[in-house]
Structure formats: structure tokens, C-alpha cells
Design a protein around this motif. Structure first.
Motif, PDB file in Angstrom:
ATOM      1  N   ALA A 347      48.769  36.597  24.823  1.00 21.02           N
ATOM      2  CA  ALA A 347      47.369  37.024  24.793  1.00 21.02           C
ATOM      3  C   ALA A 347      46.850  37.282  26.203  1.00 21.02           C
ATOM      4  N   LEU A 348      47.205  36.412  27.141  1.00 21.08           N
ATOM      5  CA  LEU A 348      46.766  36.609  28.520  1.00 21.08           C
ATOM      6  C   LEU A 348      47.399  37.858  29.124  1.00 21.08           C
ATOM      7  N   THR A 349      48.691  38.036  28.893  1.00 17.32           N
ATOM      8  CA  THR A 349      49.386  39.205  29.440  1.00 17.32           C
ATOM      9  C   THR A 349      48.793  40.496  28.898  1.00 17.32           C
ATOM     10  N   ALA A 350      48.419  40.498  27.636  1.00 13.00           N
ATOM     11  CA  ALA A 350      47.827  41.689  27.033  1.00 13.00           C
ATOM     12  C   ALA A 350      46.537  42.083  27.734  1.00 13.00           C
ATOM     13  N   HIS A 351      45.884  41.114  28.385  1.00 10.95           N
ATOM     14  CA  HIS A 351      44.636  41.396  29.101  1.00 10.95           C
ATOM     15  C   HIS A 351      44.833  41.345  30.618  1.00 10.95           C
ATOM     16  N   GLU A 352      46.090  41.540  31.055  1.00 14.86           N
ATOM     17  CA  GLU A 352      46.429  41.646  32.472  1.00 14.86           C
ATOM     18  C   GLU A 352      46.031  40.398  33.259  1.00 14.86           C
ATOM     19  N   LEU A 353      46.218  39.251  32.655  1.00 11.06           N
ATOM     20  CA  LEU A 353      45.961  37.972  33.317  1.00 11.06           C
ATOM     21  C   LEU A 353      47.286  37.259  33.529  1.00 11.06           C
ATOM     22  N   HIS A 354      47.585  36.963  34.796  1.00 11.03           N
ATOM     23  CA  HIS A 354      48.864  36.356  35.147  1.00 11.03           C
ATOM     24  C   HIS A 354      48.603  35.126  36.026  1.00 11.03           C
ATOM     25  N   PRO A 355      48.307  33.978  35.410  1.00 10.80           N
ATOM     26  CA  PRO A 355      48.044  32.763  36.199  1.00 10.80           C
ATOM     27  C   PRO A 355      49.263  32.365  37.005  1.00 10.80           C
ATOM     28  N   GLY A 356      49.016  31.763  38.180  1.00  8.16           N
ATOM     29  CA  GLY A 356      50.117  31.308  39.012  1.00  8.16           C
ATOM     30  C   GLY A 356      50.654  29.954  38.596  1.00  8.16           C
ATOM     31  N   ILE A 357      49.801  29.145  37.946  1.00  2.00           N
ATOM     32  CA  ILE A 357      50.187  27.805  37.513  1.00  2.00           C
ATOM     33  C   ILE A 357      49.907  27.678  36.022  1.00  2.00           C
ATOM     34  N   LEU A 358      50.898  27.211  35.266  1.00  2.00           N
ATOM     35  CA  LEU A 358      50.754  26.939  33.838  1.00  2.00           C
ATOM     36  C   LEU A 358      50.848  25.433  33.626  1.00  2.00           C
ATOM     37  N   THR A 560      32.654  30.192  34.914  1.00  2.00           N
ATOM     38  CA  THR A 560      33.784  31.004  35.388  1.00  2.00           C
ATOM     39  C   THR A 560      33.393  31.770  36.646  1.00  2.00           C
ATOM     40  N   ARG A 561      32.185  32.318  36.678  1.00  2.00           N
ATOM     41  CA  ARG A 561      31.725  33.067  37.861  1.00  2.00           C
ATOM     42  C   ARG A 561      31.638  32.157  39.086  1.00  2.00           C
ATOM     43  N   LEU A 562      31.288  30.893  38.880  1.00  2.71           N
ATOM     44  CA  LEU A 562      31.079  29.969  39.999  1.00  2.71           C
ATOM     45  C   LEU A 562      32.377  29.413  40.567  1.00  2.71           C
ATOM     46  N   ALA A 583      34.667  34.053  20.091  1.00  5.32           N
ATOM     47  CA  ALA A 583      35.847  34.710  20.625  1.00  5.32           C
ATOM     48  C   ALA A 583      35.532  35.363  21.964  1.00  5.32           C
ATOM     49  N   LEU A 584      36.501  35.340  22.866  1.00  2.44           N
ATOM     50  CA  LEU A 584      36.369  36.042  24.129  1.00  2.44           C
ATOM     51  C   LEU A 584      36.387  37.548  23.883  1.00  2.44           C
ATOM     52  N   THR A 585      35.586  38.275  24.635  1.00  3.95           N
ATOM     53  CA  THR A 585      35.473  39.722  24.506  1.00  3.95           C
ATOM     54  C   THR A 585      36.243  40.404  25.638  1.00  3.95           C
ATOM     55  N   PRO A 586      36.461  41.711  25.555  1.00  5.24           N
ATOM     56  CA  PRO A 586      37.087  42.419  26.685  1.00  5.24           C
ATOM     57  C   PRO A 586      36.352  42.200  28.002  1.00  5.24           C
ATOM     58  N   ASP A 587      35.017  42.116  27.943  1.00  2.00           N
ATOM     59  CA  ASP A 587      34.257  41.843  29.172  1.00  2.00           C
ATOM     60  C   ASP A 587      34.565  40.457  29.731  1.00  2.00           C
ATOM     61  N   ASP A 588      34.852  39.505  28.850  1.00  2.00           N
ATOM     62  CA  ASP A 588      35.192  38.166  29.311  1.00  2.00           C
ATOM     63  C   ASP A 588      36.525  38.162  30.051  1.00  2.00           C
ATOM     64  N   TYR A 589      37.503  38.861  29.532  1.00  2.00           N
ATOM     65  CA  TYR A 589      38.785  38.942  30.232  1.00  2.00           C
ATOM     66  C   TYR A 589      38.621  39.666  31.569  1.00  2.00           C
ATOM     67  N   ARG A 590      37.757  40.671  31.594  1.00  2.00           N
ATOM     68  CA  ARG A 590      37.481  41.363  32.848  1.00  2.00           C
ATOM     69  C   ARG A 590      36.823  40.402  33.839  1.00  2.00           C
ATOM     70  N   LEU A 591      35.930  39.563  33.351  1.00  2.00           N
ATOM     71  CA  LEU A 591      35.290  38.555  34.207  1.00  2.00           C
ATOM     72  C   LEU A 591      36.326  37.630  34.830  1.00  2.00           C
ATOM     73  N   VAL A 592      37.300  37.186  34.044  1.00  2.00           N
ATOM     74  CA  VAL A 592      38.330  36.296  34.581  1.00  2.00           C
ATOM     75  C   VAL A 592      39.158  37.037  35.632  1.00  2.00           C
ATOM     76  N   ARG A 593      39.537  38.284  35.353  1.00  2.00           N
ATOM     77  CA  ARG A 593      40.318  39.045  36.338  1.00  2.00           C
ATOM     78  C   ARG A 593      39.541  39.194  37.643  1.00  2.00           C
ATOM     79  N   GLU A 594      38.270  39.520  37.531  1.00  2.00           N
ATOM     80  CA  GLU A 594      37.450  39.682  38.734  1.00  2.00           C
ATOM     81  C   GLU A 594      37.298  38.356  39.481  1.00  2.00           C
ATOM     82  N   THR A 595      37.147  37.274  38.741  1.00  2.00           N
ATOM     83  CA  THR A 595      37.019  35.955  39.362  1.00  2.00           C
ATOM     84  C   THR A 595      38.287  35.587  40.115  1.00  2.00           C
ATOM     85  N   TRP A 596      39.424  35.814  39.480  1.00  2.00           N
ATOM     86  CA  TRP A 596      40.690  35.504  40.137  1.00  2.00           C
ATOM     87  C   TRP A 596      40.909  36.392  41.356  1.00  2.00           C
TER      88      TRP A 596
END
Length: 606
Positions: A347-358, A560-562, A583-596
Motif C-alpha cells: 500500500a505504501l509503495t503504491a503511493h510512492e512512500l519508501h520509509p527508511g526504517i520498518l 504529520t505536518r509538525l 481512510a487516508l486519501t490521495p492528499d494524505d499520502y501526498r502530505l506524507v511524501r511532502e513531510t518526508w
């Protein structure tokens, strides 16, 4: 009137009724007709009247004082020492020592004799030496009106009325009276202020932090802009008590160290130093408290250069497990499975999220005490971790401190019935078992570190039996030292994450986790406060901002923004938040990408 060494940064003036010790930071006044010392700011504002007859209680009974002698005064370069001899009570000899330097006062009690310690009362005690005021338990006088405790409590008040008791300890759970387990231990330091009135300015941002109110209505402000701090400054092997208590009533207070009948004295015993000093605000007081430990060689706050991967975004599966539990039923630990974690990553990969630590959370293991993998849930843990490595990701395994599941009695702290209560870090059998468990996690399974949880289950109480002498805070440090030491033997860059923002725990942790979010209070305020405490106590340690639980999707978005402003972004959810089930929305995944991305850009700055 006479004066000793007027050129010294600490001056002593003797007069007919007593003496006065002063520096540019404070004034301490003694009246020979009263068993108190008045502590004032350099500007003359009275903060406390310190009662000078402490008690060192034992299982034999309550200690007491029948006579308080005038102090013996000695002066050294830069300091003045007052030694009060006390007569009566349980000990062959007892003294209160106040060492006054330019910036503060160090106090401790010395006793000679035999006994098993229960409670040590500081600046309070049983007394019958001035019958003009009767006899019994005497406390110190409080001219301050508010008290700050850095250990987060469930009601999330930054300060409480000075007449309200409090504790800083290494225990806690969700039961009544125990809802303060978020940091174990927090810095062993309280701070006190005199009310400044409604016109006073709120405590402002410190090094970029947002203002932090005591509650929804009251600012952290103090008359003269000063706070009186009172903190235990001692090496970790002197911290054989479970809690540092502030015992209060209307206009009075004392401090108490809870030894719980677990420390035996045979000869001479000296209590840990309680230091009194003034600071501009509570967070600055924590900084001074930690710096004092480093200055005296009790800790090293600079722990060296962290591995680059330690500062990469974290994805912990616990929140996702809870969301699955909400949607599908069952207990959240039941959903810690290889299949679920594969789905989380997809699910994370589908939204281009690649955490460094699992982080693989509760319960990947079959037994908490041995850390053997549960093969029904994780049939190929080794392969799963290796595939993460191939993607450039590192893996931490969640570890439940103190749980004796799967261990023999000789590895455990036992109760009166001979039943295991917790693991016993002083037991050679448990040390061997824990070192084996660490090697299993890091070498056999290939993990890169450990996320420590449940450190608040530190054993507490009289009658519990263990192999060695360490107890309380010292015993928790011993547990984490074994874990940390073996992890570094296995992998020098192994990451150990704890929620122990205390200066003497600097050597057993690499990253401070802000711990679970308190959903009954404002998320931004509480987590900003925790980050400021952690940064003040351990300025060179990384901070895991945590991300669970969340009362709503909107609260999750705001936090998440903070996160990059407080530490390393941490993501606990994958498709839904468990608070309101949204449920998380596409904008939410975008928020995480921008935060990271914002966090990564900050890490790249020199």
C-alpha cells in the motif's frame, strides 16, 4: 556581623541571629531560632523555606531528629559548605550537607549505621527539636504557587498547583493513579514558580519551539522570569529508588525517594544529591540539570555520530495493526503477520512512500522473554528482513521490556509466592538469556535494532526478590545496558530506541521515542512539550516523533505536518486511522511524501 572572603563568588555573612549565604544567583538565610533556611532569588523574592531535619526511614521504623545543631561552615574556592549535625533517630550519626556554589545549592544526607531503607524524606521529616512549634512531621514552606513535572501525565497539564503532589518514576500503566508512563524515566527534576499575575507574558518559543500553555487557559510564566528547580544529580548506580516524589499540601512541601525496603545499609550511606537552582524556564532548567550531570562525569551527552540511516523516516506497523483490528476484529497483536506487513508495504509503495526504517511491532515473537519468532505468523522473517535490506530499508524489532514469558524462575524477580513478576537484570541467567535474544534478533534474523516498549513495568514494591542489589531506576538502566551492549557487539550501528529522556540513560539509548499520543488532550501541544523535554535532556540524541493513536484523521494530518520540526517523521498508519476509522486519501499520502521530503531537506543542511 562578620563576612568571609568578600571577593568569593559565594559570600557568607554571620550575624547575631544566624547567617546568610549569597551569590549572584540566590540568597540563603538561616535563623538560629528556626529549623529552616529561607531560599530567595538574588533580587530578594522568597521561594521556599527549607526544613533542615530530613528523615532516612527503614523497615525498623520512622527516622526522626531531636536536635539540630548550628551548621559547621567551611569555605573552598568558589563554594561554601554548611554541615548540620542531627541527633536522635535510627542512625548512629546523621548529617545534612548543603554545598553552596555560585549557581546553586547541592544537598545530601549522610548517615552511619545499619538498616534497610524505605523512604528518604528530603527537606521534611519527623522532628521534636523546637518545642515552641510542637513535634511531628515538618515540611518546607512553599512561597511558589505552581509546580512543573517533565514527566507527561494523562491530563497533560504542564504545571499544577504547588499544593498538588506528584511523582517522577519508572512505573505506570492505564490504571488510576498510574497514568504517567510516557517517559520512564523523565529527567528527575521539578521546577517551581511564583505566580506572575495575568499581565505576565507567556513562556515563548525556545530554540524554535511553540509556546506551551499549562492548560487551555494558563501560560507558563513566573515572577522575575525565574523558576526554582530541584533535581537529583547523581550517577546511575546511586539511583536505587523507584520514584522521586514531590509531597505537597497547602503552602508546604517535601521530597521523598522511594527505596521500598530494597536497599540495605551497613556502615555509611549518602543520599543522592538534590540540587536547587534558578532558571529562566523549565526547559532551560532541564538543560542545566543535564549539563550538571555531564560536568560531574555522570554521563556523556554527546554520543558520537549516528549512522545515516537512523534519521530516515520510520514506518511502524502497530497503528496499521490496530486499524486492521478495528475493521476485521480480533486483538491488534494478532494482526502482526508477515502477510499483513507485506500488504502494508504494498500500500505504501503504491503511493510512492519508501520509509527508511520498518518496525515490526507486537507480537512477532512466540515468547516475549526469549524473542523466538512465531513461525505461524512470520514463516520467513529472515527472508523478509533481507528483502528489506535489498530495498535499502532497515528493520527494528519491537521488544517488550520486563516480560518473563518463556523464562525460568531463576531469571526473574519473584514475589512472596515464588512467582515471576518481571525479568531480573541482576540475574546471570537472565543476562545470558537477554544477550542470546539480542543475538537471535540481530544476527540470526538479521534485524538492525530494537524498539523498546513497556519500560514502565519496572518491578516495584517491598518483598520482591532478585539476585543483585540494583533497584528502581538503576535496575531499569541495568536492563537497557545489557540490551544496548549486546546489540552494539552484534552490529556497531544497531539502533536502540527507548522512551528514557534522562541524562544518565544517554549511554543505553540512541533515539528517544515520544511515545503514545494521549487522545484526550491536544496532540500538537503534548508532543511539542515532550520533544522539548527530550531535546533539553539529551540534546544530541535523535527523536522518534511517534504517530499513534490519533483521535481523528484531522488530528493525524496536523501532527504529520509538525513532525519534521520535532524530530524524525514516524508513520503508524497505512490505509486507515484507528481513532475514527477514516481512510487516508490521495492528499494524505501526498502530505506524507511532502513531510518526508521536508525532513530529508533539513537533514541535508550543514
Amino acid at each position: 556581623m562578620s563576612m568571609i572572603s568578600d571577593a568569593s563568588p559565594v559570600r557568607v555573612e554571620h550575624h547575631a541571629l544566624g547567617l546568610e549565604v549569597s551569590s549572584s544567583a540566590y540568597v540563603l538565610q538561616l535563623d538560629s531560632g528556626r529549623p529552616f533556611a529561607r531560599l530567595c532569588t538574588a533580587g530578594g523574592q522568597v521561594y521556599a523555606e527549607l526544613f533542615l531535619a530530613p528523615g532516612v526511614n527503614t523497615t525498623h521504623g520512622l527516622d526522626r531528629t531531636a536536635r539540630l545543631h548550628p551548621p559547621e561552615v567551611t569555605q573552598e574556592a568558589g563554594s561554601v559548605t554548611l554541615r548540620f549535625q542531627l541527633e536522635g533517630g535510627l542512625w548512629q550519626s546523621k548529617s545534612l550537607v548543603l554545598r553552596c556554589d555560585a549557581s546553586g545549592i547541592d544537598s545530601h544526607v549522610e548517615v552511619t549505621g545499619q538498616g534497610t531503607l524505605t523512604d528518604v524524606t528530603l527537606f521534611g521529616g519527623q522532628y521534636s527539636g523546637h518545642l515552641r512549634w510542637g513535634s511531628g512531621y515538618f515540611s518546607s514552606g512553599a512561597s511558589f504557587t505552581r509546580m512543573f513535572n517533565p514527566e507527561p501525565y494523562s491530563r497533560e497539564h504542564r504545571t499544577v498547583p504547588a499544593a498538588q503532589s506528584s511523582a517522577i518514576d519508572v512505573m505506570g500503566t492505564s490504571l488510576p493513579g498510574k497514568g504517567h508512563w510516557f517517559f520512564t524515566p523523565a529527567p528527575l527534576m521539578y521546577a517551581f514558580r511564583r505566580d506572575a499575575g495575568p499581565a505576565a507574558a507567556a513562556l515563548g518559543a525556545d530554540q524554535g519551539g511553540a509556546p506551551l500553555p499549562d492548560s487551555a487557559a494558563e501560560p507558563l510564566s513566573a515572577v522575575d522570569g525565574l523558576w526554582l528547580s530541584a533535581g537529583i544529580v547523581a550517577p546511575v548506580d546511586a539511583l536505587n529508588f523507584s520514584g522521586f516524589h514531590y509531597d505537597a499540601q497547602e503552602d508546604a512541601f517535601s521530597f521523598r525517594l522511594a527505596y521500598e525496603g530494597q536497599t540495605q545499609v551497613d556502615g555509611t550511606f549518602q543520599t543522592p544529591t538534590l540540587r536547587l537552582a534558578f532558571a529562566e524556564d523549565p526547559y532551560r532548567a532541564i538543560e542545566q540539570h543535564s549539563a550538571r550531570h555531564a560536568e560531574l562525569g555522570y554521563t556523556r551527552l554527546d554520543r558520537g555520530t549516528p549512522a545515516d540511516w537512523w534519521a530516515t523516516p520510520i514506518q511502524c506497523g502497530w497503528g496499521a495493526q490496530c486499524a486492521v483490528s478495528r475493521l476485521q476484529g480480533g486483538r491488534a497483536p494478532d494482526h502482526c503477520t508477515q502477510a499483513n506487513y507485506d500488504a502494508f508495504l504494498e500500500a505504501l509503495t503504491a503511493h510512492e512512500l519508501h520509509p527508511g526504517i520498518l518496525v515490526l511491532d507486537d507480537k512477532w515473537s512466540l515468547h516475549y522473554g526469549t524473542c523466538e519468532v512465531d513461525r505461524e505468523r512470520w514463516p520467513d522473517l529472515e527472508g523478509w528482513i533481507e528483502r528489506a535490506h535489498q530495498r535499502g530499508q532497515h528493520v527494528l524489532l519491537w521488544w517488550k521490556a520486563w516480560d518473563a514469558e518463556g523464562l525460568p524462575p531463576e531469571a526473574c524477580v519473584l514475589n512472596d509466592l515464588g512467582e515471576p513478576v518481571t525479568t531480573d537484570p541482576t540475574s546471570p541467567a537472565y543476562e545470558a538469556a537477554l544477550r542470546l535474544a539480542v543475538r537471535r534478533m540481530l544476527l540470526e534474523y538479521g534485524a538492525d535494532g530494537v524498539k523498546v516498549d513497556f519500560s514502565a513495568r519496572t518491578p516495584s514494591g517491598p518483598g520482591l526478590k532478585r539476585h543483585g542489589t540494583a533497584w528502581g531506576i538503576h535496575l531499569l538502566h541495568r536492563l537497557l545496558w545489557i540490551l544496548h551492549d549486546e546489540a552494539k557487539r552484534c552490529k556497531p550501528d544497531a539502533l536502540i530506541m527507548t522512551h528514557t529522556p534522562n541524562p544518565v540513560f544517554a549511554d543505553v539509548t540512541d533515539m528517544i521515542r515520544l511515545n503514545d499520543v494521549n487522545t484526550s488532550a491536544d496532540v500538537i501541544e503534548q508532543m511539542t512539550h515532550r520533544a522539548r523535554v527530550a531535546r533539553a535532556a539529551l540534546p544530541h540524541h535523535l527523536i522518534d516523533t511517534d504517530n499513534w493513536p490519533m483521535p481523528s484523521l484531522d488530528a493525524w494530518r496536523a501532527y504529520t505536518r509538525l513532525q519534521p520540526e520535532l524530530g524524525i517523521p514516524s508513520l503508524y498508519y497505512v490505509t486507515h486511522v484507528d481513532g475514527d476509522g477514516q481512510a487516508l486519501t490521495p492528499d494524505d499520502y501526498r502530505l506524507v511524501r511532502e513531510t518526508w521530503a521536508r525532513h530529508a531537506a533539513g537533514q541535508e543542511q550543514p
